[in-house]
Motif scaffolding. Structure first.
Motif, PDB file in Angstrom:
ATOM      1  N   UNK A   1     100.720  25.325   4.840  1.00 22.02           N
ATOM      2  CA  UNK A   1     100.351  24.375   5.896  1.00 22.02           C
ATOM      3  C   UNK A   1      98.864  24.443   6.224  1.00 22.02           C
ATOM      4  N   UNK A   2      98.326  25.675   6.289  1.00 20.43           N
ATOM      5  CA  UNK A   2      96.905  25.834   6.619  1.00 20.43           C
ATOM      6  C   UNK A   2      96.029  25.219   5.528  1.00 20.43           C
ATOM      7  N   UNK A   3      96.395  25.446   4.275  1.00 23.74           N
ATOM      8  CA  UNK A   3      95.605  24.877   3.161  1.00 23.74           C
ATOM      9  C   UNK A   3      95.673  23.345   3.196  1.00 23.74           C
ATOM     10  N   UNK A   4      96.876  22.801   3.417  1.00 26.38           N
ATOM     11  CA  UNK A   4      97.021  21.335   3.444  1.00 26.38           C
ATOM     12  C   UNK A   4      96.211  20.731   4.592  1.00 26.38           C
ATOM     13  N   UNK A   5      96.324  21.369   5.775  1.00 23.22           N
ATOM     14  CA  UNK A   5      95.595  20.845   6.941  1.00 23.22           C
ATOM     15  C   UNK A   5      94.089  20.968   6.720  1.00 23.22           C
TER      16      UNK A   5
ATOM     17  N   UNK B   1      93.721  27.128  16.525  1.00 24.89           N
ATOM     18  CA  UNK B   1      94.490  27.473  17.733  1.00 24.89           C
ATOM     19  C   UNK B   1      95.986  27.511  17.438  1.00 24.89           C
ATOM     20  N   UNK B   2      96.459  26.513  16.689  1.00 22.77           N
ATOM     21  CA  UNK B   2      97.881  26.467  16.353  1.00 22.77           C
ATOM     22  C   UNK B   2      98.284  27.722  15.570  1.00 22.77           C
ATOM     23  N   UNK B   3      97.427  28.091  14.599  1.00 26.35           N
ATOM     24  CA  UNK B   3      97.719  29.270  13.773  1.00 26.35           C
ATOM     25  C   UNK B   3      97.798  30.515  14.663  1.00 26.35           C
TER      26      UNK B   3
END
Lengths: 172, 434
Positions: free
Chosen positions: B143-147, B192-194
């Protein structure tokens, strides 16, 4: 000489023309980089803007796009939404691929024909491009006709034998 | 015929052509040829030829091949590997370190590349295996890579911005600069979400104190390693902001900058440059043929009167701008799940442009919102090129895992859009001081 050898020779000429056109398309891209860099330096450092950079870039972009278009088709690189055809079985997927290639070929040849008629009319009426230094419109528009014609032929050839080397598409 | 019948009928035909699996430009050409035959007859074919010629000769679109070439030179030369090493040395030993590193690399990479797919593929190949080896959570890593990759089309340079601005008749330079604020806010929201997730569930991230993570080249060396990239950022954004160059000219100086960077890192070769030119020209042609083939679609809608009546409908909603905005953005969000971003852009801009003008919405603000929507579209299941580009680098990974990982970050982008609606200055402040 039998039919297979003639079509093979024609296909080989078409492929070589396509690859040569693709090299010229890359030259067009180099011209775009050179024109705009020269314009920026010339205008900002020497206060001498050029009259030709914008015109040359517009022409190079158009010519380069249509010279590269047949190579994109030859290598099966056009952007398409494939989830439906990919969900089909191997045989149905192959049939769909052939039908799409035929539709693509006929559409491109139709556009090439329309563009050719426009080219003939431009020559007959001596149409010029209204720019700082006007040039005959046919000098640029002829490449569009070539691009669609060659692309149409590649699509029809792909219907007979699909391209093996698939490129990764990067858009946005 | 009623305007909504014409509009919805032509959209359905176009969508059917796309979903059939035909190349997008063929879909546009078939619908346009059919439209001309139905509305005008064969004498209208000259419109098709003229529309293709006119759109192929717009010099502002030349920024597209130049931004692509810039990215190709940086990735094919291997210069971006130095970016990864430098950022690795700058981030200290904190929990969730690799996630933060991914976000920071995405921001800098976004300022060097205009294509989300290139960033997703690059990070999928380099960062994801490291994250898995260091036992970071697979879902949150994906998810982090995609975002992070989705920041590339928002932060200039951006291919999508050039297309939007050219079609919507908005200043390319102002729209490019307008992407900086939302891009940075998006990065903060993602981080922040992470940290909320990692804070709530510590098993999502290993304890970095006990590992060799962060044993990079050191802070000063990392900064020195990062320094050459500032040449490109200055050559593109700096020259636009200083008013020295137009966006297309800045894109050309960016190409020269990327060559200089490759030389500084000792990674330049003419063979690499030749490959980069070939790659950039192929991608440019793929995009440009769609752009030139689609141009007539908007003109035909105008010819039928559908656009005029749609504007009248939009004007009736002008006293409720938020409803209109939600409607317009909602349509993009849903269609993005199924259609390629560039194709969708080429359909909606001619329809939306008169509506935006009639409703009196700030065009920079509105098109930035559409841009974010489209960027999120690249990671919105089931269809999204950013997801597919990442998935291609991790062959054994089920696509369902990628879908699951993407959804929370789609939510982050929706939150970003809400923020920009509430505080338009996030997008409009920088362009206003140009």
């Amino acid at each position: 000489m039998n039919m297979a050898r003639i079509t093979g020779a024609l296909a080989s000429v078409h492929d070589r023309t396509t690859r040569f056109g693709f090299v010229l398309a890359q030259v067009c891209l180099c011209l775009i980089v050179f024109s705009y860099t020269y314009e920026t330096v010339s205008r900002y450092f020497f206060g001498a803007p050029t009259w030709w950079s914008n015109e040359l870039v517009a022409y190079a972009l158009c010519i380069g796009t249509f010279l590269a278009m047949p190579e994109v088709t030859r290598t099966g690189g056009h952007i398409a939404i494939g989830f439906l055809t990919e969900s089909l079985g191997p045989r149905a997927s192959r049939v769909a691929g052939v039908l799409i290639a035929i539709a693509g070929g006929l559409t491109c040849l139709a556009i090439a024909w329309i563009s050719l008629r426009a080219n003939i009319s431009q020559v007959e009426r001596t149409e010029m491009l209204v720019r700082v230094r006007p040039i005959p419109k046919i000098w640029i528009s002829a490449w569009i006709t070539w691009g669609f014609f060659s692309t149409g032929v590649h699509f029809l050839r792909n219907a007979v034998s699909p391209p093996s080397d698939v490129i990764n598409v990067v858009t946005a | 015929m009623e305007w909504w019948v014409v509009l919805s009928g032509s959209l359905v035909l176009l969508l059917a052509a796309f979903i059939s699996g035909a190349p997008l430009f063929i879909g546009f050409l078939i619908v346009n040829l059919g439209g001309v035959l139905f509305l005008i007859g064969p004498r209208g074919f000259i419109l098709v030829a003229n529309s293709i010629f006119d759109s192929a000769n717009i010099s502002t679109l030349s920024a597209i091949p130049l931004f692509i070439l810039m990215g190709e030179i940086l990735t094919r030369s291997g210069s971006v590997e130095n970016l990864f090493r430098a950022m690795d040395g700058l981030v200290g030993k904190i929990r969730g370190r690799q996630y933060l590193l991914t976000v920071l690399i995405s921001v800098v990479f976004g300022a060097l590349s205009g294509a989300a797919m290139a960033v997703a593929a690059m990070m999928g190949r380099s960062l994801y295996p490291t994250m898995m080896a260091r036992r970071y959570d697979p879902g949150l890593s994906i998810g982090t890579i995609l975002a992070g990759a989705s920041l590339a089309p928002i932060i200039p340079p951006s291919v999508l911005i050039v297309i939007i601005a050219t079609l919507a008749d908005v200043s390319v330079g102002r729209l490019l600069i307008a992407g900086i604020g939302p891009g940075l806010v998006a990065a903060v929201l993602i981080a922040l979400y992470i940290y909320m997730r990692v804070g709530a569930n510590r098993s999502l991230s290993p304890d970095v104190q006990s590992t060799d993570e962060g044993a990079g080249p050191g802070k000063l060396n990392s900064l020195a390693l990062l320094l050459p990239f500032s040449i490109i950022i200055f050559a593109v954004m700096g020259l636009i902001l200083l008013g020295v160059a137009t966006p297309s000219e800045a894109a050309a100086t960016g190409v020269i900058g990327s060559i200089i960077v490759a030389i500084i890192y000792g990674k330049f070769s003419f063979a690499m440059l030749k490959e980069a030119l070939a790659g950039a020209m192929l991608i440019t042609s793929m995009i440009m043929v769609i752009v030139v083939s689609s141009n007539l679609f908007g003109q035909l809608l105008g010819f039928t009167g559908a656009t005029r009546d749609l504007v009248a409908f939009g004007a009736s909603l002008s006293d409720q701008p938020l409803v209109l905005l939600a409607l317009l953005l909602g349509i993009v969000f849903v269609l993005c799940m199924f259609i390629d971003q560039v194709a969708l852009l080429l359909i909606i801009v001619p329809i939306y442009k008169p509506l935006v003008d009639a409703a009196g919405l700030d065009p920079i603000w509105f098109w930035v919102l559409v841009l974010i929507n489209l960027s999120a579209g690249g990671i919105t299941p089931p269809f999204g090129y950013t997801m597919f580009a990442f998935k291609a680098t991790v062959p054994g990974l089920p696509i369902s895992d990628v879908y699951r990982a993407a959804w929370p970050f789609v939510g982050v982008f929706v939150l970003l859009m809400i923020l920009i609606v509430a505080i338009p200055q996030i997008a409009t402040w920088l362009p206003s001081i140009m």
